[in-house]
Design a protein around this motif. Structure first.
Motif, PDB file in Angstrom:
ATOM      1  N   GLY A   1     -65.179  37.872  26.144  1.00  0.00           N
ATOM      2  CA  GLY A   1     -65.196  37.906  24.685  1.00  0.00           C
ATOM      3  C   GLY A   1     -63.842  37.657  24.047  1.00  0.00           C
ATOM      4  N   CYS A   2     -63.807  37.844  22.740  1.00  0.00           N
ATOM      5  CA  CYS A   2     -62.616  37.607  21.928  1.00  0.00           C
ATOM      6  C   CYS A   2     -62.051  38.956  21.502  1.00  0.00           C
ATOM      7  N   HIS A   3     -60.782  39.192  21.829  1.00  0.00           N
ATOM      8  CA  HIS A   3     -60.161  40.493  21.568  1.00  0.00           C
ATOM      9  C   HIS A   3     -58.709  40.292  21.159  1.00  0.00           C
ATOM     10  N   GLY A   4     -58.137  41.326  20.516  1.00  0.00           N
ATOM     11  CA  GLY A   4     -56.737  41.254  20.131  1.00  0.00           C
ATOM     12  C   GLY A   4     -56.183  42.621  19.769  1.00  0.00           C
ATOM     13  N   PHE A   5     -54.857  42.734  19.838  1.00  0.00           N
ATOM     14  CA  PHE A   5     -54.186  43.982  19.492  1.00  0.00           C
ATOM     15  C   PHE A   5     -52.781  43.677  18.987  1.00  0.00           C
ATOM     16  N   THR A   6     -52.201  44.610  18.251  1.00  0.00           N
ATOM     17  CA  THR A   6     -50.831  44.493  17.756  1.00  0.00           C
ATOM     18  C   THR A   6     -49.884  45.059  18.807  1.00  0.00           C
ATOM     19  N   ALA A   7     -48.772  44.347  19.047  1.00  0.00           N
ATOM     20  CA  ALA A   7     -47.820  44.788  20.067  1.00  0.00           C
ATOM     21  C   ALA A   7     -46.402  44.446  19.671  1.00  0.00           C
ATOM     22  N   SER A   8     -45.487  45.292  20.098  1.00  0.00           N
ATOM     23  CA  SER A   8     -44.066  44.980  19.954  1.00  0.00           C
ATOM     24  C   SER A   8     -43.419  44.756  21.312  1.00  0.00           C
ATOM     25  N   ALA A   9     -44.102  45.135  22.385  1.00  0.00           N
ATOM     26  CA  ALA A   9     -43.543  45.031  23.737  1.00  0.00           C
ATOM     27  C   ALA A   9     -43.799  43.648  24.327  1.00  0.00           C
ATOM     28  N   VAL A  10     -43.024  42.677  23.838  1.00  0.00           N
ATOM     29  CA  VAL A  10     -43.107  41.286  24.287  1.00  0.00           C
ATOM     30  C   VAL A  10     -41.678  40.785  24.450  1.00  0.00           C
ATOM     31  N   CYS A  11     -41.399  40.070  25.527  1.00  0.00           N
ATOM     32  CA  CYS A  11     -40.063  39.474  25.657  1.00  0.00           C
ATOM     33  C   CYS A  11     -40.089  38.276  26.594  1.00  0.00           C
ATOM     34  N   SER A  12     -39.054  37.469  26.483  1.00  0.00           N
ATOM     35  CA  SER A  12     -38.875  36.321  27.347  1.00  0.00           C
ATOM     36  C   SER A  12     -38.455  36.789  28.734  1.00  0.00           C
ATOM     37  N   VAL A  13     -38.982  36.131  29.747  1.00  0.00           N
ATOM     38  CA  VAL A  13     -38.566  36.406  31.130  1.00  0.00           C
ATOM     39  C   VAL A  13     -37.623  35.298  31.594  1.00  0.00           C
ATOM     40  N   THR A  14     -38.060  34.044  31.440  1.00  0.00           N
ATOM     41  CA  THR A  14     -37.256  32.896  31.857  1.00  0.00           C
ATOM     42  C   THR A  14     -37.765  31.654  31.134  1.00  0.00           C
ATOM     43  N   ASP A  15     -36.909  30.623  31.060  1.00  0.00           N
ATOM     44  CA  ASP A  15     -37.359  29.362  30.468  1.00  0.00           C
ATOM     45  C   ASP A  15     -37.734  28.333  31.534  1.00  0.00           C
ATOM     46  N   THR A  16     -37.535  28.679  32.817  1.00  0.00           N
ATOM     47  CA  THR A  16     -37.853  27.760  33.899  1.00  0.00           C
ATOM     48  C   THR A  16     -38.599  28.505  35.002  1.00  0.00           C
ATOM     49  N   PRO A  17     -39.913  28.540  35.019  1.00  0.00           N
ATOM     50  CA  PRO A  17     -40.816  27.980  34.011  1.00  0.00           C
ATOM     51  C   PRO A  17     -40.915  28.922  32.809  1.00  0.00           C
ATOM     52  N   PRO A  18     -41.304  28.413  31.637  1.00  0.00           N
ATOM     53  CA  PRO A  18     -41.414  29.264  30.453  1.00  0.00           C
ATOM     54  C   PRO A  18     -42.378  30.433  30.710  1.00  0.00           C
ATOM     55  N   THR A  19     -41.841  31.646  30.617  1.00  0.00           N
ATOM     56  CA  THR A  19     -42.605  32.840  30.976  1.00  0.00           C
ATOM     57  C   THR A  19     -42.296  33.977  30.012  1.00  0.00           C
TER      58      THR A  19
END
Length: 166
Positions: free
Chosen positions: A28-46
């Motif tokens: 199904g289709c789901h979503g939530f609000t989050a602040s815990a997101v960050c870049s890991v690396t750009d090679t490969p973009p993660t």
């Protein structure tokens, strides 16, 4: 030993972008609000996305194996509140205009930027799952004001109202 409340109080001083994380697929289709997101690396973009295992949509993200990170602009405070509420998924997606990129995860059309991702790894840490996500598509907007969370409240940052010096 550091108490959980002391840690949460200290973390409230860490200014973070506000994001709506979405998924769509067999579960199904789901979503939530989050602040815990960050870049890991750009090679490969993660990217790294953290989600509480007690969340009612947690199992859906694991089953669908895809997600999008929609970075919210200053105008999106109502959408952030909706996706943080107890409303059902169908009601949540009535807010905003949605589209899709490569994976099929919902993309907020006027987000500052949206990252369309495949979940490659899941690591359980305490109460949360850490999703390691390979970025397969990116959509950016022309908006220049971001919605951020600081000291348990929303704030807006960006170019509006800035004074140019000659």
């Amino acid at each position: 030993m550091i108490e959980a409340t002391d840690f949460r109080n200290a973390m409230s001083s860490l200014t973070t972008a506000v994001n709506v994380i979405t998924t769509q697929g067999p579960s199904g289709c789901h979503g939530f609000t989050a602040s815990a997101v960050c870049s890991v690396t750009d090679t490969p973009p993660t990217l790294l996305v953290c989600m509480n295992q007690a969340s009612r949509s947690h199992a859906h993200f694991i089953e669908n194996k895809i997600l999008s990170v929609n970075v919210l602009g200053a105008q999106h405070e109502p959408i952030s509140n909706t996706f943080a509420s107890k409303l059902c998924s169908e009601e949540r997606f009535k807010q905003g205009a949605w589209t899709k990129l490569v994976t099929g995860a919902p993309i907020l059309e006027d987000a500052l930027v949206s990252f369309d991702c495949e979940i490659e790894q899941i690591q359980r840490v305490g109460t949360h799952s850490v999703f390691i996500c390979r970025v397969v598509a990116i959509k950016q907007s022309e908006h220049e004001e971001s919605l951020v969370y600081f000291k348990r409240g929303y704030h807006q940052i960006g170019r509006a109202g800035q004074v140019e010096f000659a």
